[in-house]
Design a protein around this motif. Sequence first.
Motif, PDB file in Angstrom:
ATOM      1  N   ALA A   4      31.888  26.689  37.547  1.00  0.00           N
ATOM      2  CA  ALA A   4      30.999  27.716  37.062  1.00  0.00           C
ATOM      3  C   ALA A   4      30.341  28.480  37.966  1.00  0.00           C
ATOM      4  N   GLU A   5      31.076  28.607  39.269  1.00  0.00           N
ATOM      5  CA  GLU A   5      30.400  29.191  40.145  1.00  0.00           C
ATOM      6  C   GLU A   5      30.706  30.907  39.900  1.00  0.00           C
ATOM      7  N   GLU A   6      29.824  31.692  40.176  1.00  0.00           N
ATOM      8  CA  GLU A   6      29.745  32.799  39.850  1.00  0.00           C
ATOM      9  C   GLU A   6      30.133  34.079  41.068  1.00  0.00           C
ATOM     10  N   TYR A   7      31.239  33.748  41.293  1.00  0.00           N
ATOM     11  CA  TYR A   7      31.898  34.802  42.246  1.00  0.00           C
ATOM     12  C   TYR A   7      33.557  34.803  42.122  1.00  0.00           C
ATOM     13  N   VAL A   8      34.404  35.710  42.343  1.00  0.00           N
ATOM     14  CA  VAL A   8      35.657  35.908  42.001  1.00  0.00           C
ATOM     15  C   VAL A   8      36.274  34.917  43.102  1.00  0.00           C
ATOM     16  N   HIS A   9      37.154  33.977  42.357  1.00  0.00           N
ATOM     17  CA  HIS A   9      37.974  33.131  43.211  1.00  0.00           C
ATOM     18  C   HIS A   9      39.044  32.489  42.182  1.00  0.00           C
ATOM     19  N   ILE A  10      39.656  31.654  42.701  1.00  0.00           N
ATOM     20  CA  ILE A  10      40.642  30.761  41.774  1.00  0.00           C
ATOM     21  C   ILE A  10      40.407  30.153  40.571  1.00  0.00           C
ATOM     22  N   CYS A  11      39.003  29.897  40.437  1.00  0.00           N
ATOM     23  CA  CYS A  11      38.592  29.351  39.019  1.00  0.00           C
ATOM     24  C   CYS A  11      38.241  30.248  37.963  1.00  0.00           C
TER      25      CYS A  11
END
Length: 186
Positions: free
Chosen positions: A95-102
């Motif tokens: 739920a991390e709020e930065y654009v990445h693979i998730c």
Amino acid sequence: MRSKRPFRSLIVCVSCAMVGCILASTAYSRRVDELEIERDIYASRFQNWQTRAIDAEENVGRLQTEVDNLTAELNAQTDLTLTYAGSFSCTAYCAEEYVHICGEGHGITSSGAKVQPGVTVAADTSILPYGTVVYIEGVGLRVVQDTGSAVVGNKLDVSVNTHAEALSWSGWGSRRVWIVSGGAEP
């Protein structure tokens, strides 16, 4: 006249034997005292362990009664139905709020709800529509609030807090899943 030497030798031998017996008796007496002390220590420990075991048994009985009462109360208040949905391949996303693979990193699911680690699960909504409450074996209860391009068929993607947690999540793999329905309204 007889020689006094053999008599002296006899007295010396008897005296040495008596001294030896006295020393051995003292050593044996000391060892008996040590063993009696050890016996008393072990008897005291046994009594302590026995008391603790009785207390533990009483506590277990009391807790089991409490669990039984709470289970009966819960069963009386809710009428839940579990329907087996099948075996699903489970993965995790963070739920991390930065654009990445998730994900895109905005913290909002495809249903419009905020991503909630420990609550949100992504599923194929043609199989499990938004709002479906599921029980995932070994993971727990989750609510279908999200979907994704890789979440097709019998696949679930469970929301966790961090990317590191998603990579090391213990729930990866095939899990049995049930749909939870019913229950009293709050």
